[in-house]
Design a protein around this motif. Structure first.
Motif, PDB file in Angstrom:
ATOM      1  N   SER A 119       0.834  -1.206   0.000  1.00 33.12           N
ATOM      2  CA  SER A 119       0.000   0.000   0.000  1.00 33.12           C
ATOM      3  C   SER A 119       0.869   1.257   0.000  1.00 33.12           C
ATOM      4  CB  SER A 119      -0.937  -0.003   1.202  1.00 33.12           C
ATOM      5  OG  SER A 119      -0.203  -0.076   2.418  1.00 33.12           O
ATOM      6  N   GLU A 120       1.971   1.233   0.729  1.00 32.21           N
ATOM      7  CA  GLU A 120       2.874   2.381   0.767  1.00 32.21           C
ATOM      8  C   GLU A 120       3.506   2.624  -0.603  1.00 32.21           C
ATOM      9  OE1 GLU A 120       6.997   3.845   3.047  1.00 32.21           O
ATOM     10  OE2 GLU A 120       6.119   1.857   3.451  1.00 32.21           O
ATOM     11  N   ILE A 121       3.890   1.546  -1.259  1.00 32.39           N
ATOM     12  CA  ILE A 121       4.494   1.665  -2.597  1.00 32.39           C
ATOM     13  C   ILE A 121       3.473   2.196  -3.598  1.00 32.39           C
ATOM     14  CG2 ILE A 121       5.502   0.359  -4.515  1.00 32.39           C
ATOM     15  CD1 ILE A 121       6.617  -1.598  -2.376  1.00 32.39           C
ATOM     16  N   GLU A 122       2.273   1.684  -3.541  1.00 36.19           N
ATOM     17  CA  GLU A 122       1.233   2.136  -4.472  1.00 36.19           C
ATOM     18  C   GLU A 122       0.910   3.610  -4.278  1.00 36.19           C
ATOM     19  OE1 GLU A 122      -1.865  -0.643  -3.624  1.00 36.19           O
ATOM     20  OE2 GLU A 122      -1.245  -2.045  -5.212  1.00 36.19           O
ATOM     21  N   GLU A 126       1.550   6.467  -7.137  1.00 31.35           N
ATOM     22  CA  GLU A 126       0.432   7.262  -7.650  1.00 31.35           C
ATOM     23  C   GLU A 126       0.655   8.753  -7.404  1.00 31.35           C
ATOM     24  OE1 GLU A 126      -4.451   7.526  -7.235  1.00 31.35           O
ATOM     25  OE2 GLU A 126      -3.306   6.067  -6.060  1.00 31.35           O
ATOM     26  N   ALA A 127       1.201   9.106  -6.265  1.00 32.15           N
ATOM     27  CA  ALA A 127       1.410  10.512  -5.940  1.00 32.15           C
ATOM     28  C   ALA A 127       2.437  11.171  -6.857  1.00 32.15           C
ATOM     29  CB  ALA A 127       1.851  10.655  -4.480  1.00 32.15           C
ATOM     30  N   ARG A 128       3.361  10.378  -7.400  1.00 37.20           N
ATOM     31  CA  ARG A 128       4.439  10.935  -8.227  1.00 37.20           C
ATOM     32  C   ARG A 128       4.336  10.548  -9.698  1.00 37.20           C
ATOM     33  NH1 ARG A 128       5.638  10.231  -3.229  1.00 37.20           N
ATOM     34  NH2 ARG A 128       7.087  11.607  -2.095  1.00 37.20           N
ATOM     35  N   GLY A 129       3.276   9.845 -10.040  1.00 39.79           N
ATOM     36  CA  GLY A 129       3.091   9.455 -11.429  1.00 39.79           C
ATOM     37  C   GLY A 129       4.122   8.449 -11.918  1.00 39.79           C
ATOM     38  N   ASP A 134       9.792   1.972 -10.942  1.00 42.61           N
ATOM     39  CA  ASP A 134      10.510   3.196 -10.580  1.00 42.61           C
ATOM     40  C   ASP A 134      10.231   3.602  -9.130  1.00 42.61           C
ATOM     41  OD1 ASP A 134      11.495   3.270 -13.145  1.00 42.61           O
ATOM     42  OD2 ASP A 134       9.939   4.613 -13.881  1.00 42.61           O
ATOM     43  N   ALA A 135       9.037   3.276  -8.644  1.00 44.07           N
ATOM     44  CA  ALA A 135       8.699   3.642  -7.258  1.00 44.07           C
ATOM     45  C   ALA A 135       9.583   2.895  -6.267  1.00 44.07           C
ATOM     46  CB  ALA A 135       7.228   3.355  -6.992  1.00 44.07           C
ATOM     47  N   VAL A 136       9.731   1.586  -6.436  1.00 42.67           N
ATOM     48  CA  VAL A 136      10.533   0.825  -5.460  1.00 42.67           C
ATOM     49  C   VAL A 136      12.012   1.198  -5.559  1.00 42.67           C
ATOM     50  CG1 VAL A 136       8.918  -1.097  -5.350  1.00 42.67           C
ATOM     51  CG2 VAL A 136      10.753  -1.130  -7.068  1.00 42.67           C
ATOM     52  N   ILE A 137      12.449   1.634  -6.741  1.00 41.38           N
ATOM     53  CA  ILE A 137      13.842   2.079  -6.883  1.00 41.38           C
ATOM     54  C   ILE A 137      14.043   3.401  -6.148  1.00 41.38           C
ATOM     55  CG2 ILE A 137      15.578   2.907  -8.507  1.00 41.38           C
ATOM     56  CD1 ILE A 137      14.520   0.916 -10.542  1.00 41.38           C
TER      57      ILE A 137
END
Length: 342
Positions: A119-122, A126-129, A134-137
């Motif tokens: 949930s934190e990753i999602e 979403e907040a940064r598009g 790329d989010a987990v990196i």
């Protein structure tokens, strides 16, 4: 110099069909399905063949390295492997799909992230598009290589380590620098009628069209770490290198387009020069405006002449200076009438 059998002498493959099939080439069991085993064998053989990449065998080693790379990419591509296995006579397997289909599920399955972090990753993505890779990196939860492998699984594309790749110069020359920088991609080589291109994400329709038009083959995308792609572009497409495509068809098209534009420009300039050489008659408003400006100029010419003579001669010759000023004003009026008022 006698021709050597690199398959036998370098890879230890017994004499037989040449070139060997992908499984034999990579020293794998027939129809091996473990992608990690396929990649491990490829890396081991790649390092061995690179020992011959200098001296008299530099070209042959380059060819063999690319041949092994094509085999590895085919066997680690789910759809490509299925088609290749079928061509070798393997019956399609009817099994339930157990492999994770999303980036996050893959990373959970590999114990690289916890399910409680999803949930934190999602939210972060979403907040940064961003996509989940790329989010987990950016969150520093997973190494870029593992995150890109996960995206490759989700997109059903093969993953490639560009450090093991030696792109063919002839293929690199087909795609100009502006295209690879715009789409963050690196052309590798042609394989069975497909153009293998390393991408940072799923290729866009625009990139697919570029590759098809310039290379004459449809694209077969393979996924690579974004940083590795950018480093490879900097290496193979340094400023001043491959600014334009070397494809003959593209050069002919560019040359004909250039000639056509020059001819059109020349034709457009000719009437422009001729129209400038001929003076068009002035309108009533233009004539009135020029007359008013001329009168101001005549007055200043007359007054300026009288003032200058007065300063030189003094008051004793002032009555003689006025007629001279009027004459100068008349001369200026004549010149303006002959030139400026037309």
């Amino acid at each position: 110099m006698a021709e050597i059998d690199v398959y036998k002498d370098w890879l230890g493959i017994p004499e037989g069909t040449r070139p060997p099939d992908h499984y034999t080439l990579l020293r794998l069991l027939q129809f091996e399905d473990d992608t990690e085993k396929i990649r491990a064998n490829y890396r081991k053989l790649n390092g061995h063949v690179r020992k011959y990449s200098s001296g008299q065998y530099v070209l042959r080693s380059q060819e063999l390295l690319n041949e092994m790379a094509k085999a590895m990419l085919c066997l680690t591509d789910p759809d490509g492997k299925r088609d290749y296995d079928r061509s070798l006579g393997r019956e399609p397997l009817v099994t339930d799909e157990e492999e994770p289909q999303t980036v996050l599920e893959y990373l959970i399955g590999k114990n690289l992230i916890k399910r409680s972090q999803v949930s934190e990753i999602e939210y972060f993505a979403e907040a940064r598009g961003l996509n989940h890779r790329d989010a987990v990196i950016q969150m520093k939860l997973v190494e870029p290589v593992d995150a890109t492998r996960a995206l490759a699984v989700e997109l059903r594309l093969p993953f490639v380590d560009l450090e093991d790749m030696l792109p063919e110069d002839s293929v690199l020359d087909m795609i100009p620098r502006r295209v690879v920088k715009k789409h963050s991609c690196l052309p590798l080589f042609e394989d069975r009628g497909l153009m293998l291109v390393a991408c940072v994400d799923e290729p866009s329709p625009a990139l697919e069209d570029e590759i098809r038009i310039r290379c004459g083959h449809p694209i077969r995308a393979v996924l690579a770490v974004p940083r590795a792609v950018n480093q490879a572009i900097a290496k193979y497409y340094a400023p001043g290198m491959r600014d334009e495509s070397s494809t003959p068809e593209m050069q002919v098209e560019e040359q004909s387009s250039s000639k056509g534009s020059k001819a059109a420009t020349a034709k457009a300039e000719k009437p422009k020069r001729s129209t400038q050489s001929k003076s068009a008659p002035l309108s009533a408003d233009d004539r009135k405006q020029r007359t008013q400006l001329s009168l101001i100029g005549i007055c200043w010419a007359t007054i300026g002449t009288v003032a200058l003579l007065y300063f030189v001669h003094g008051q004793k010759s002032f009555t003689m200076d006025i007629p001279i000023g009027l004459v100068v004003g008349a001369v200026v009026a004549g010149i303006l009438k002959a030139t400026y008022w037309k």
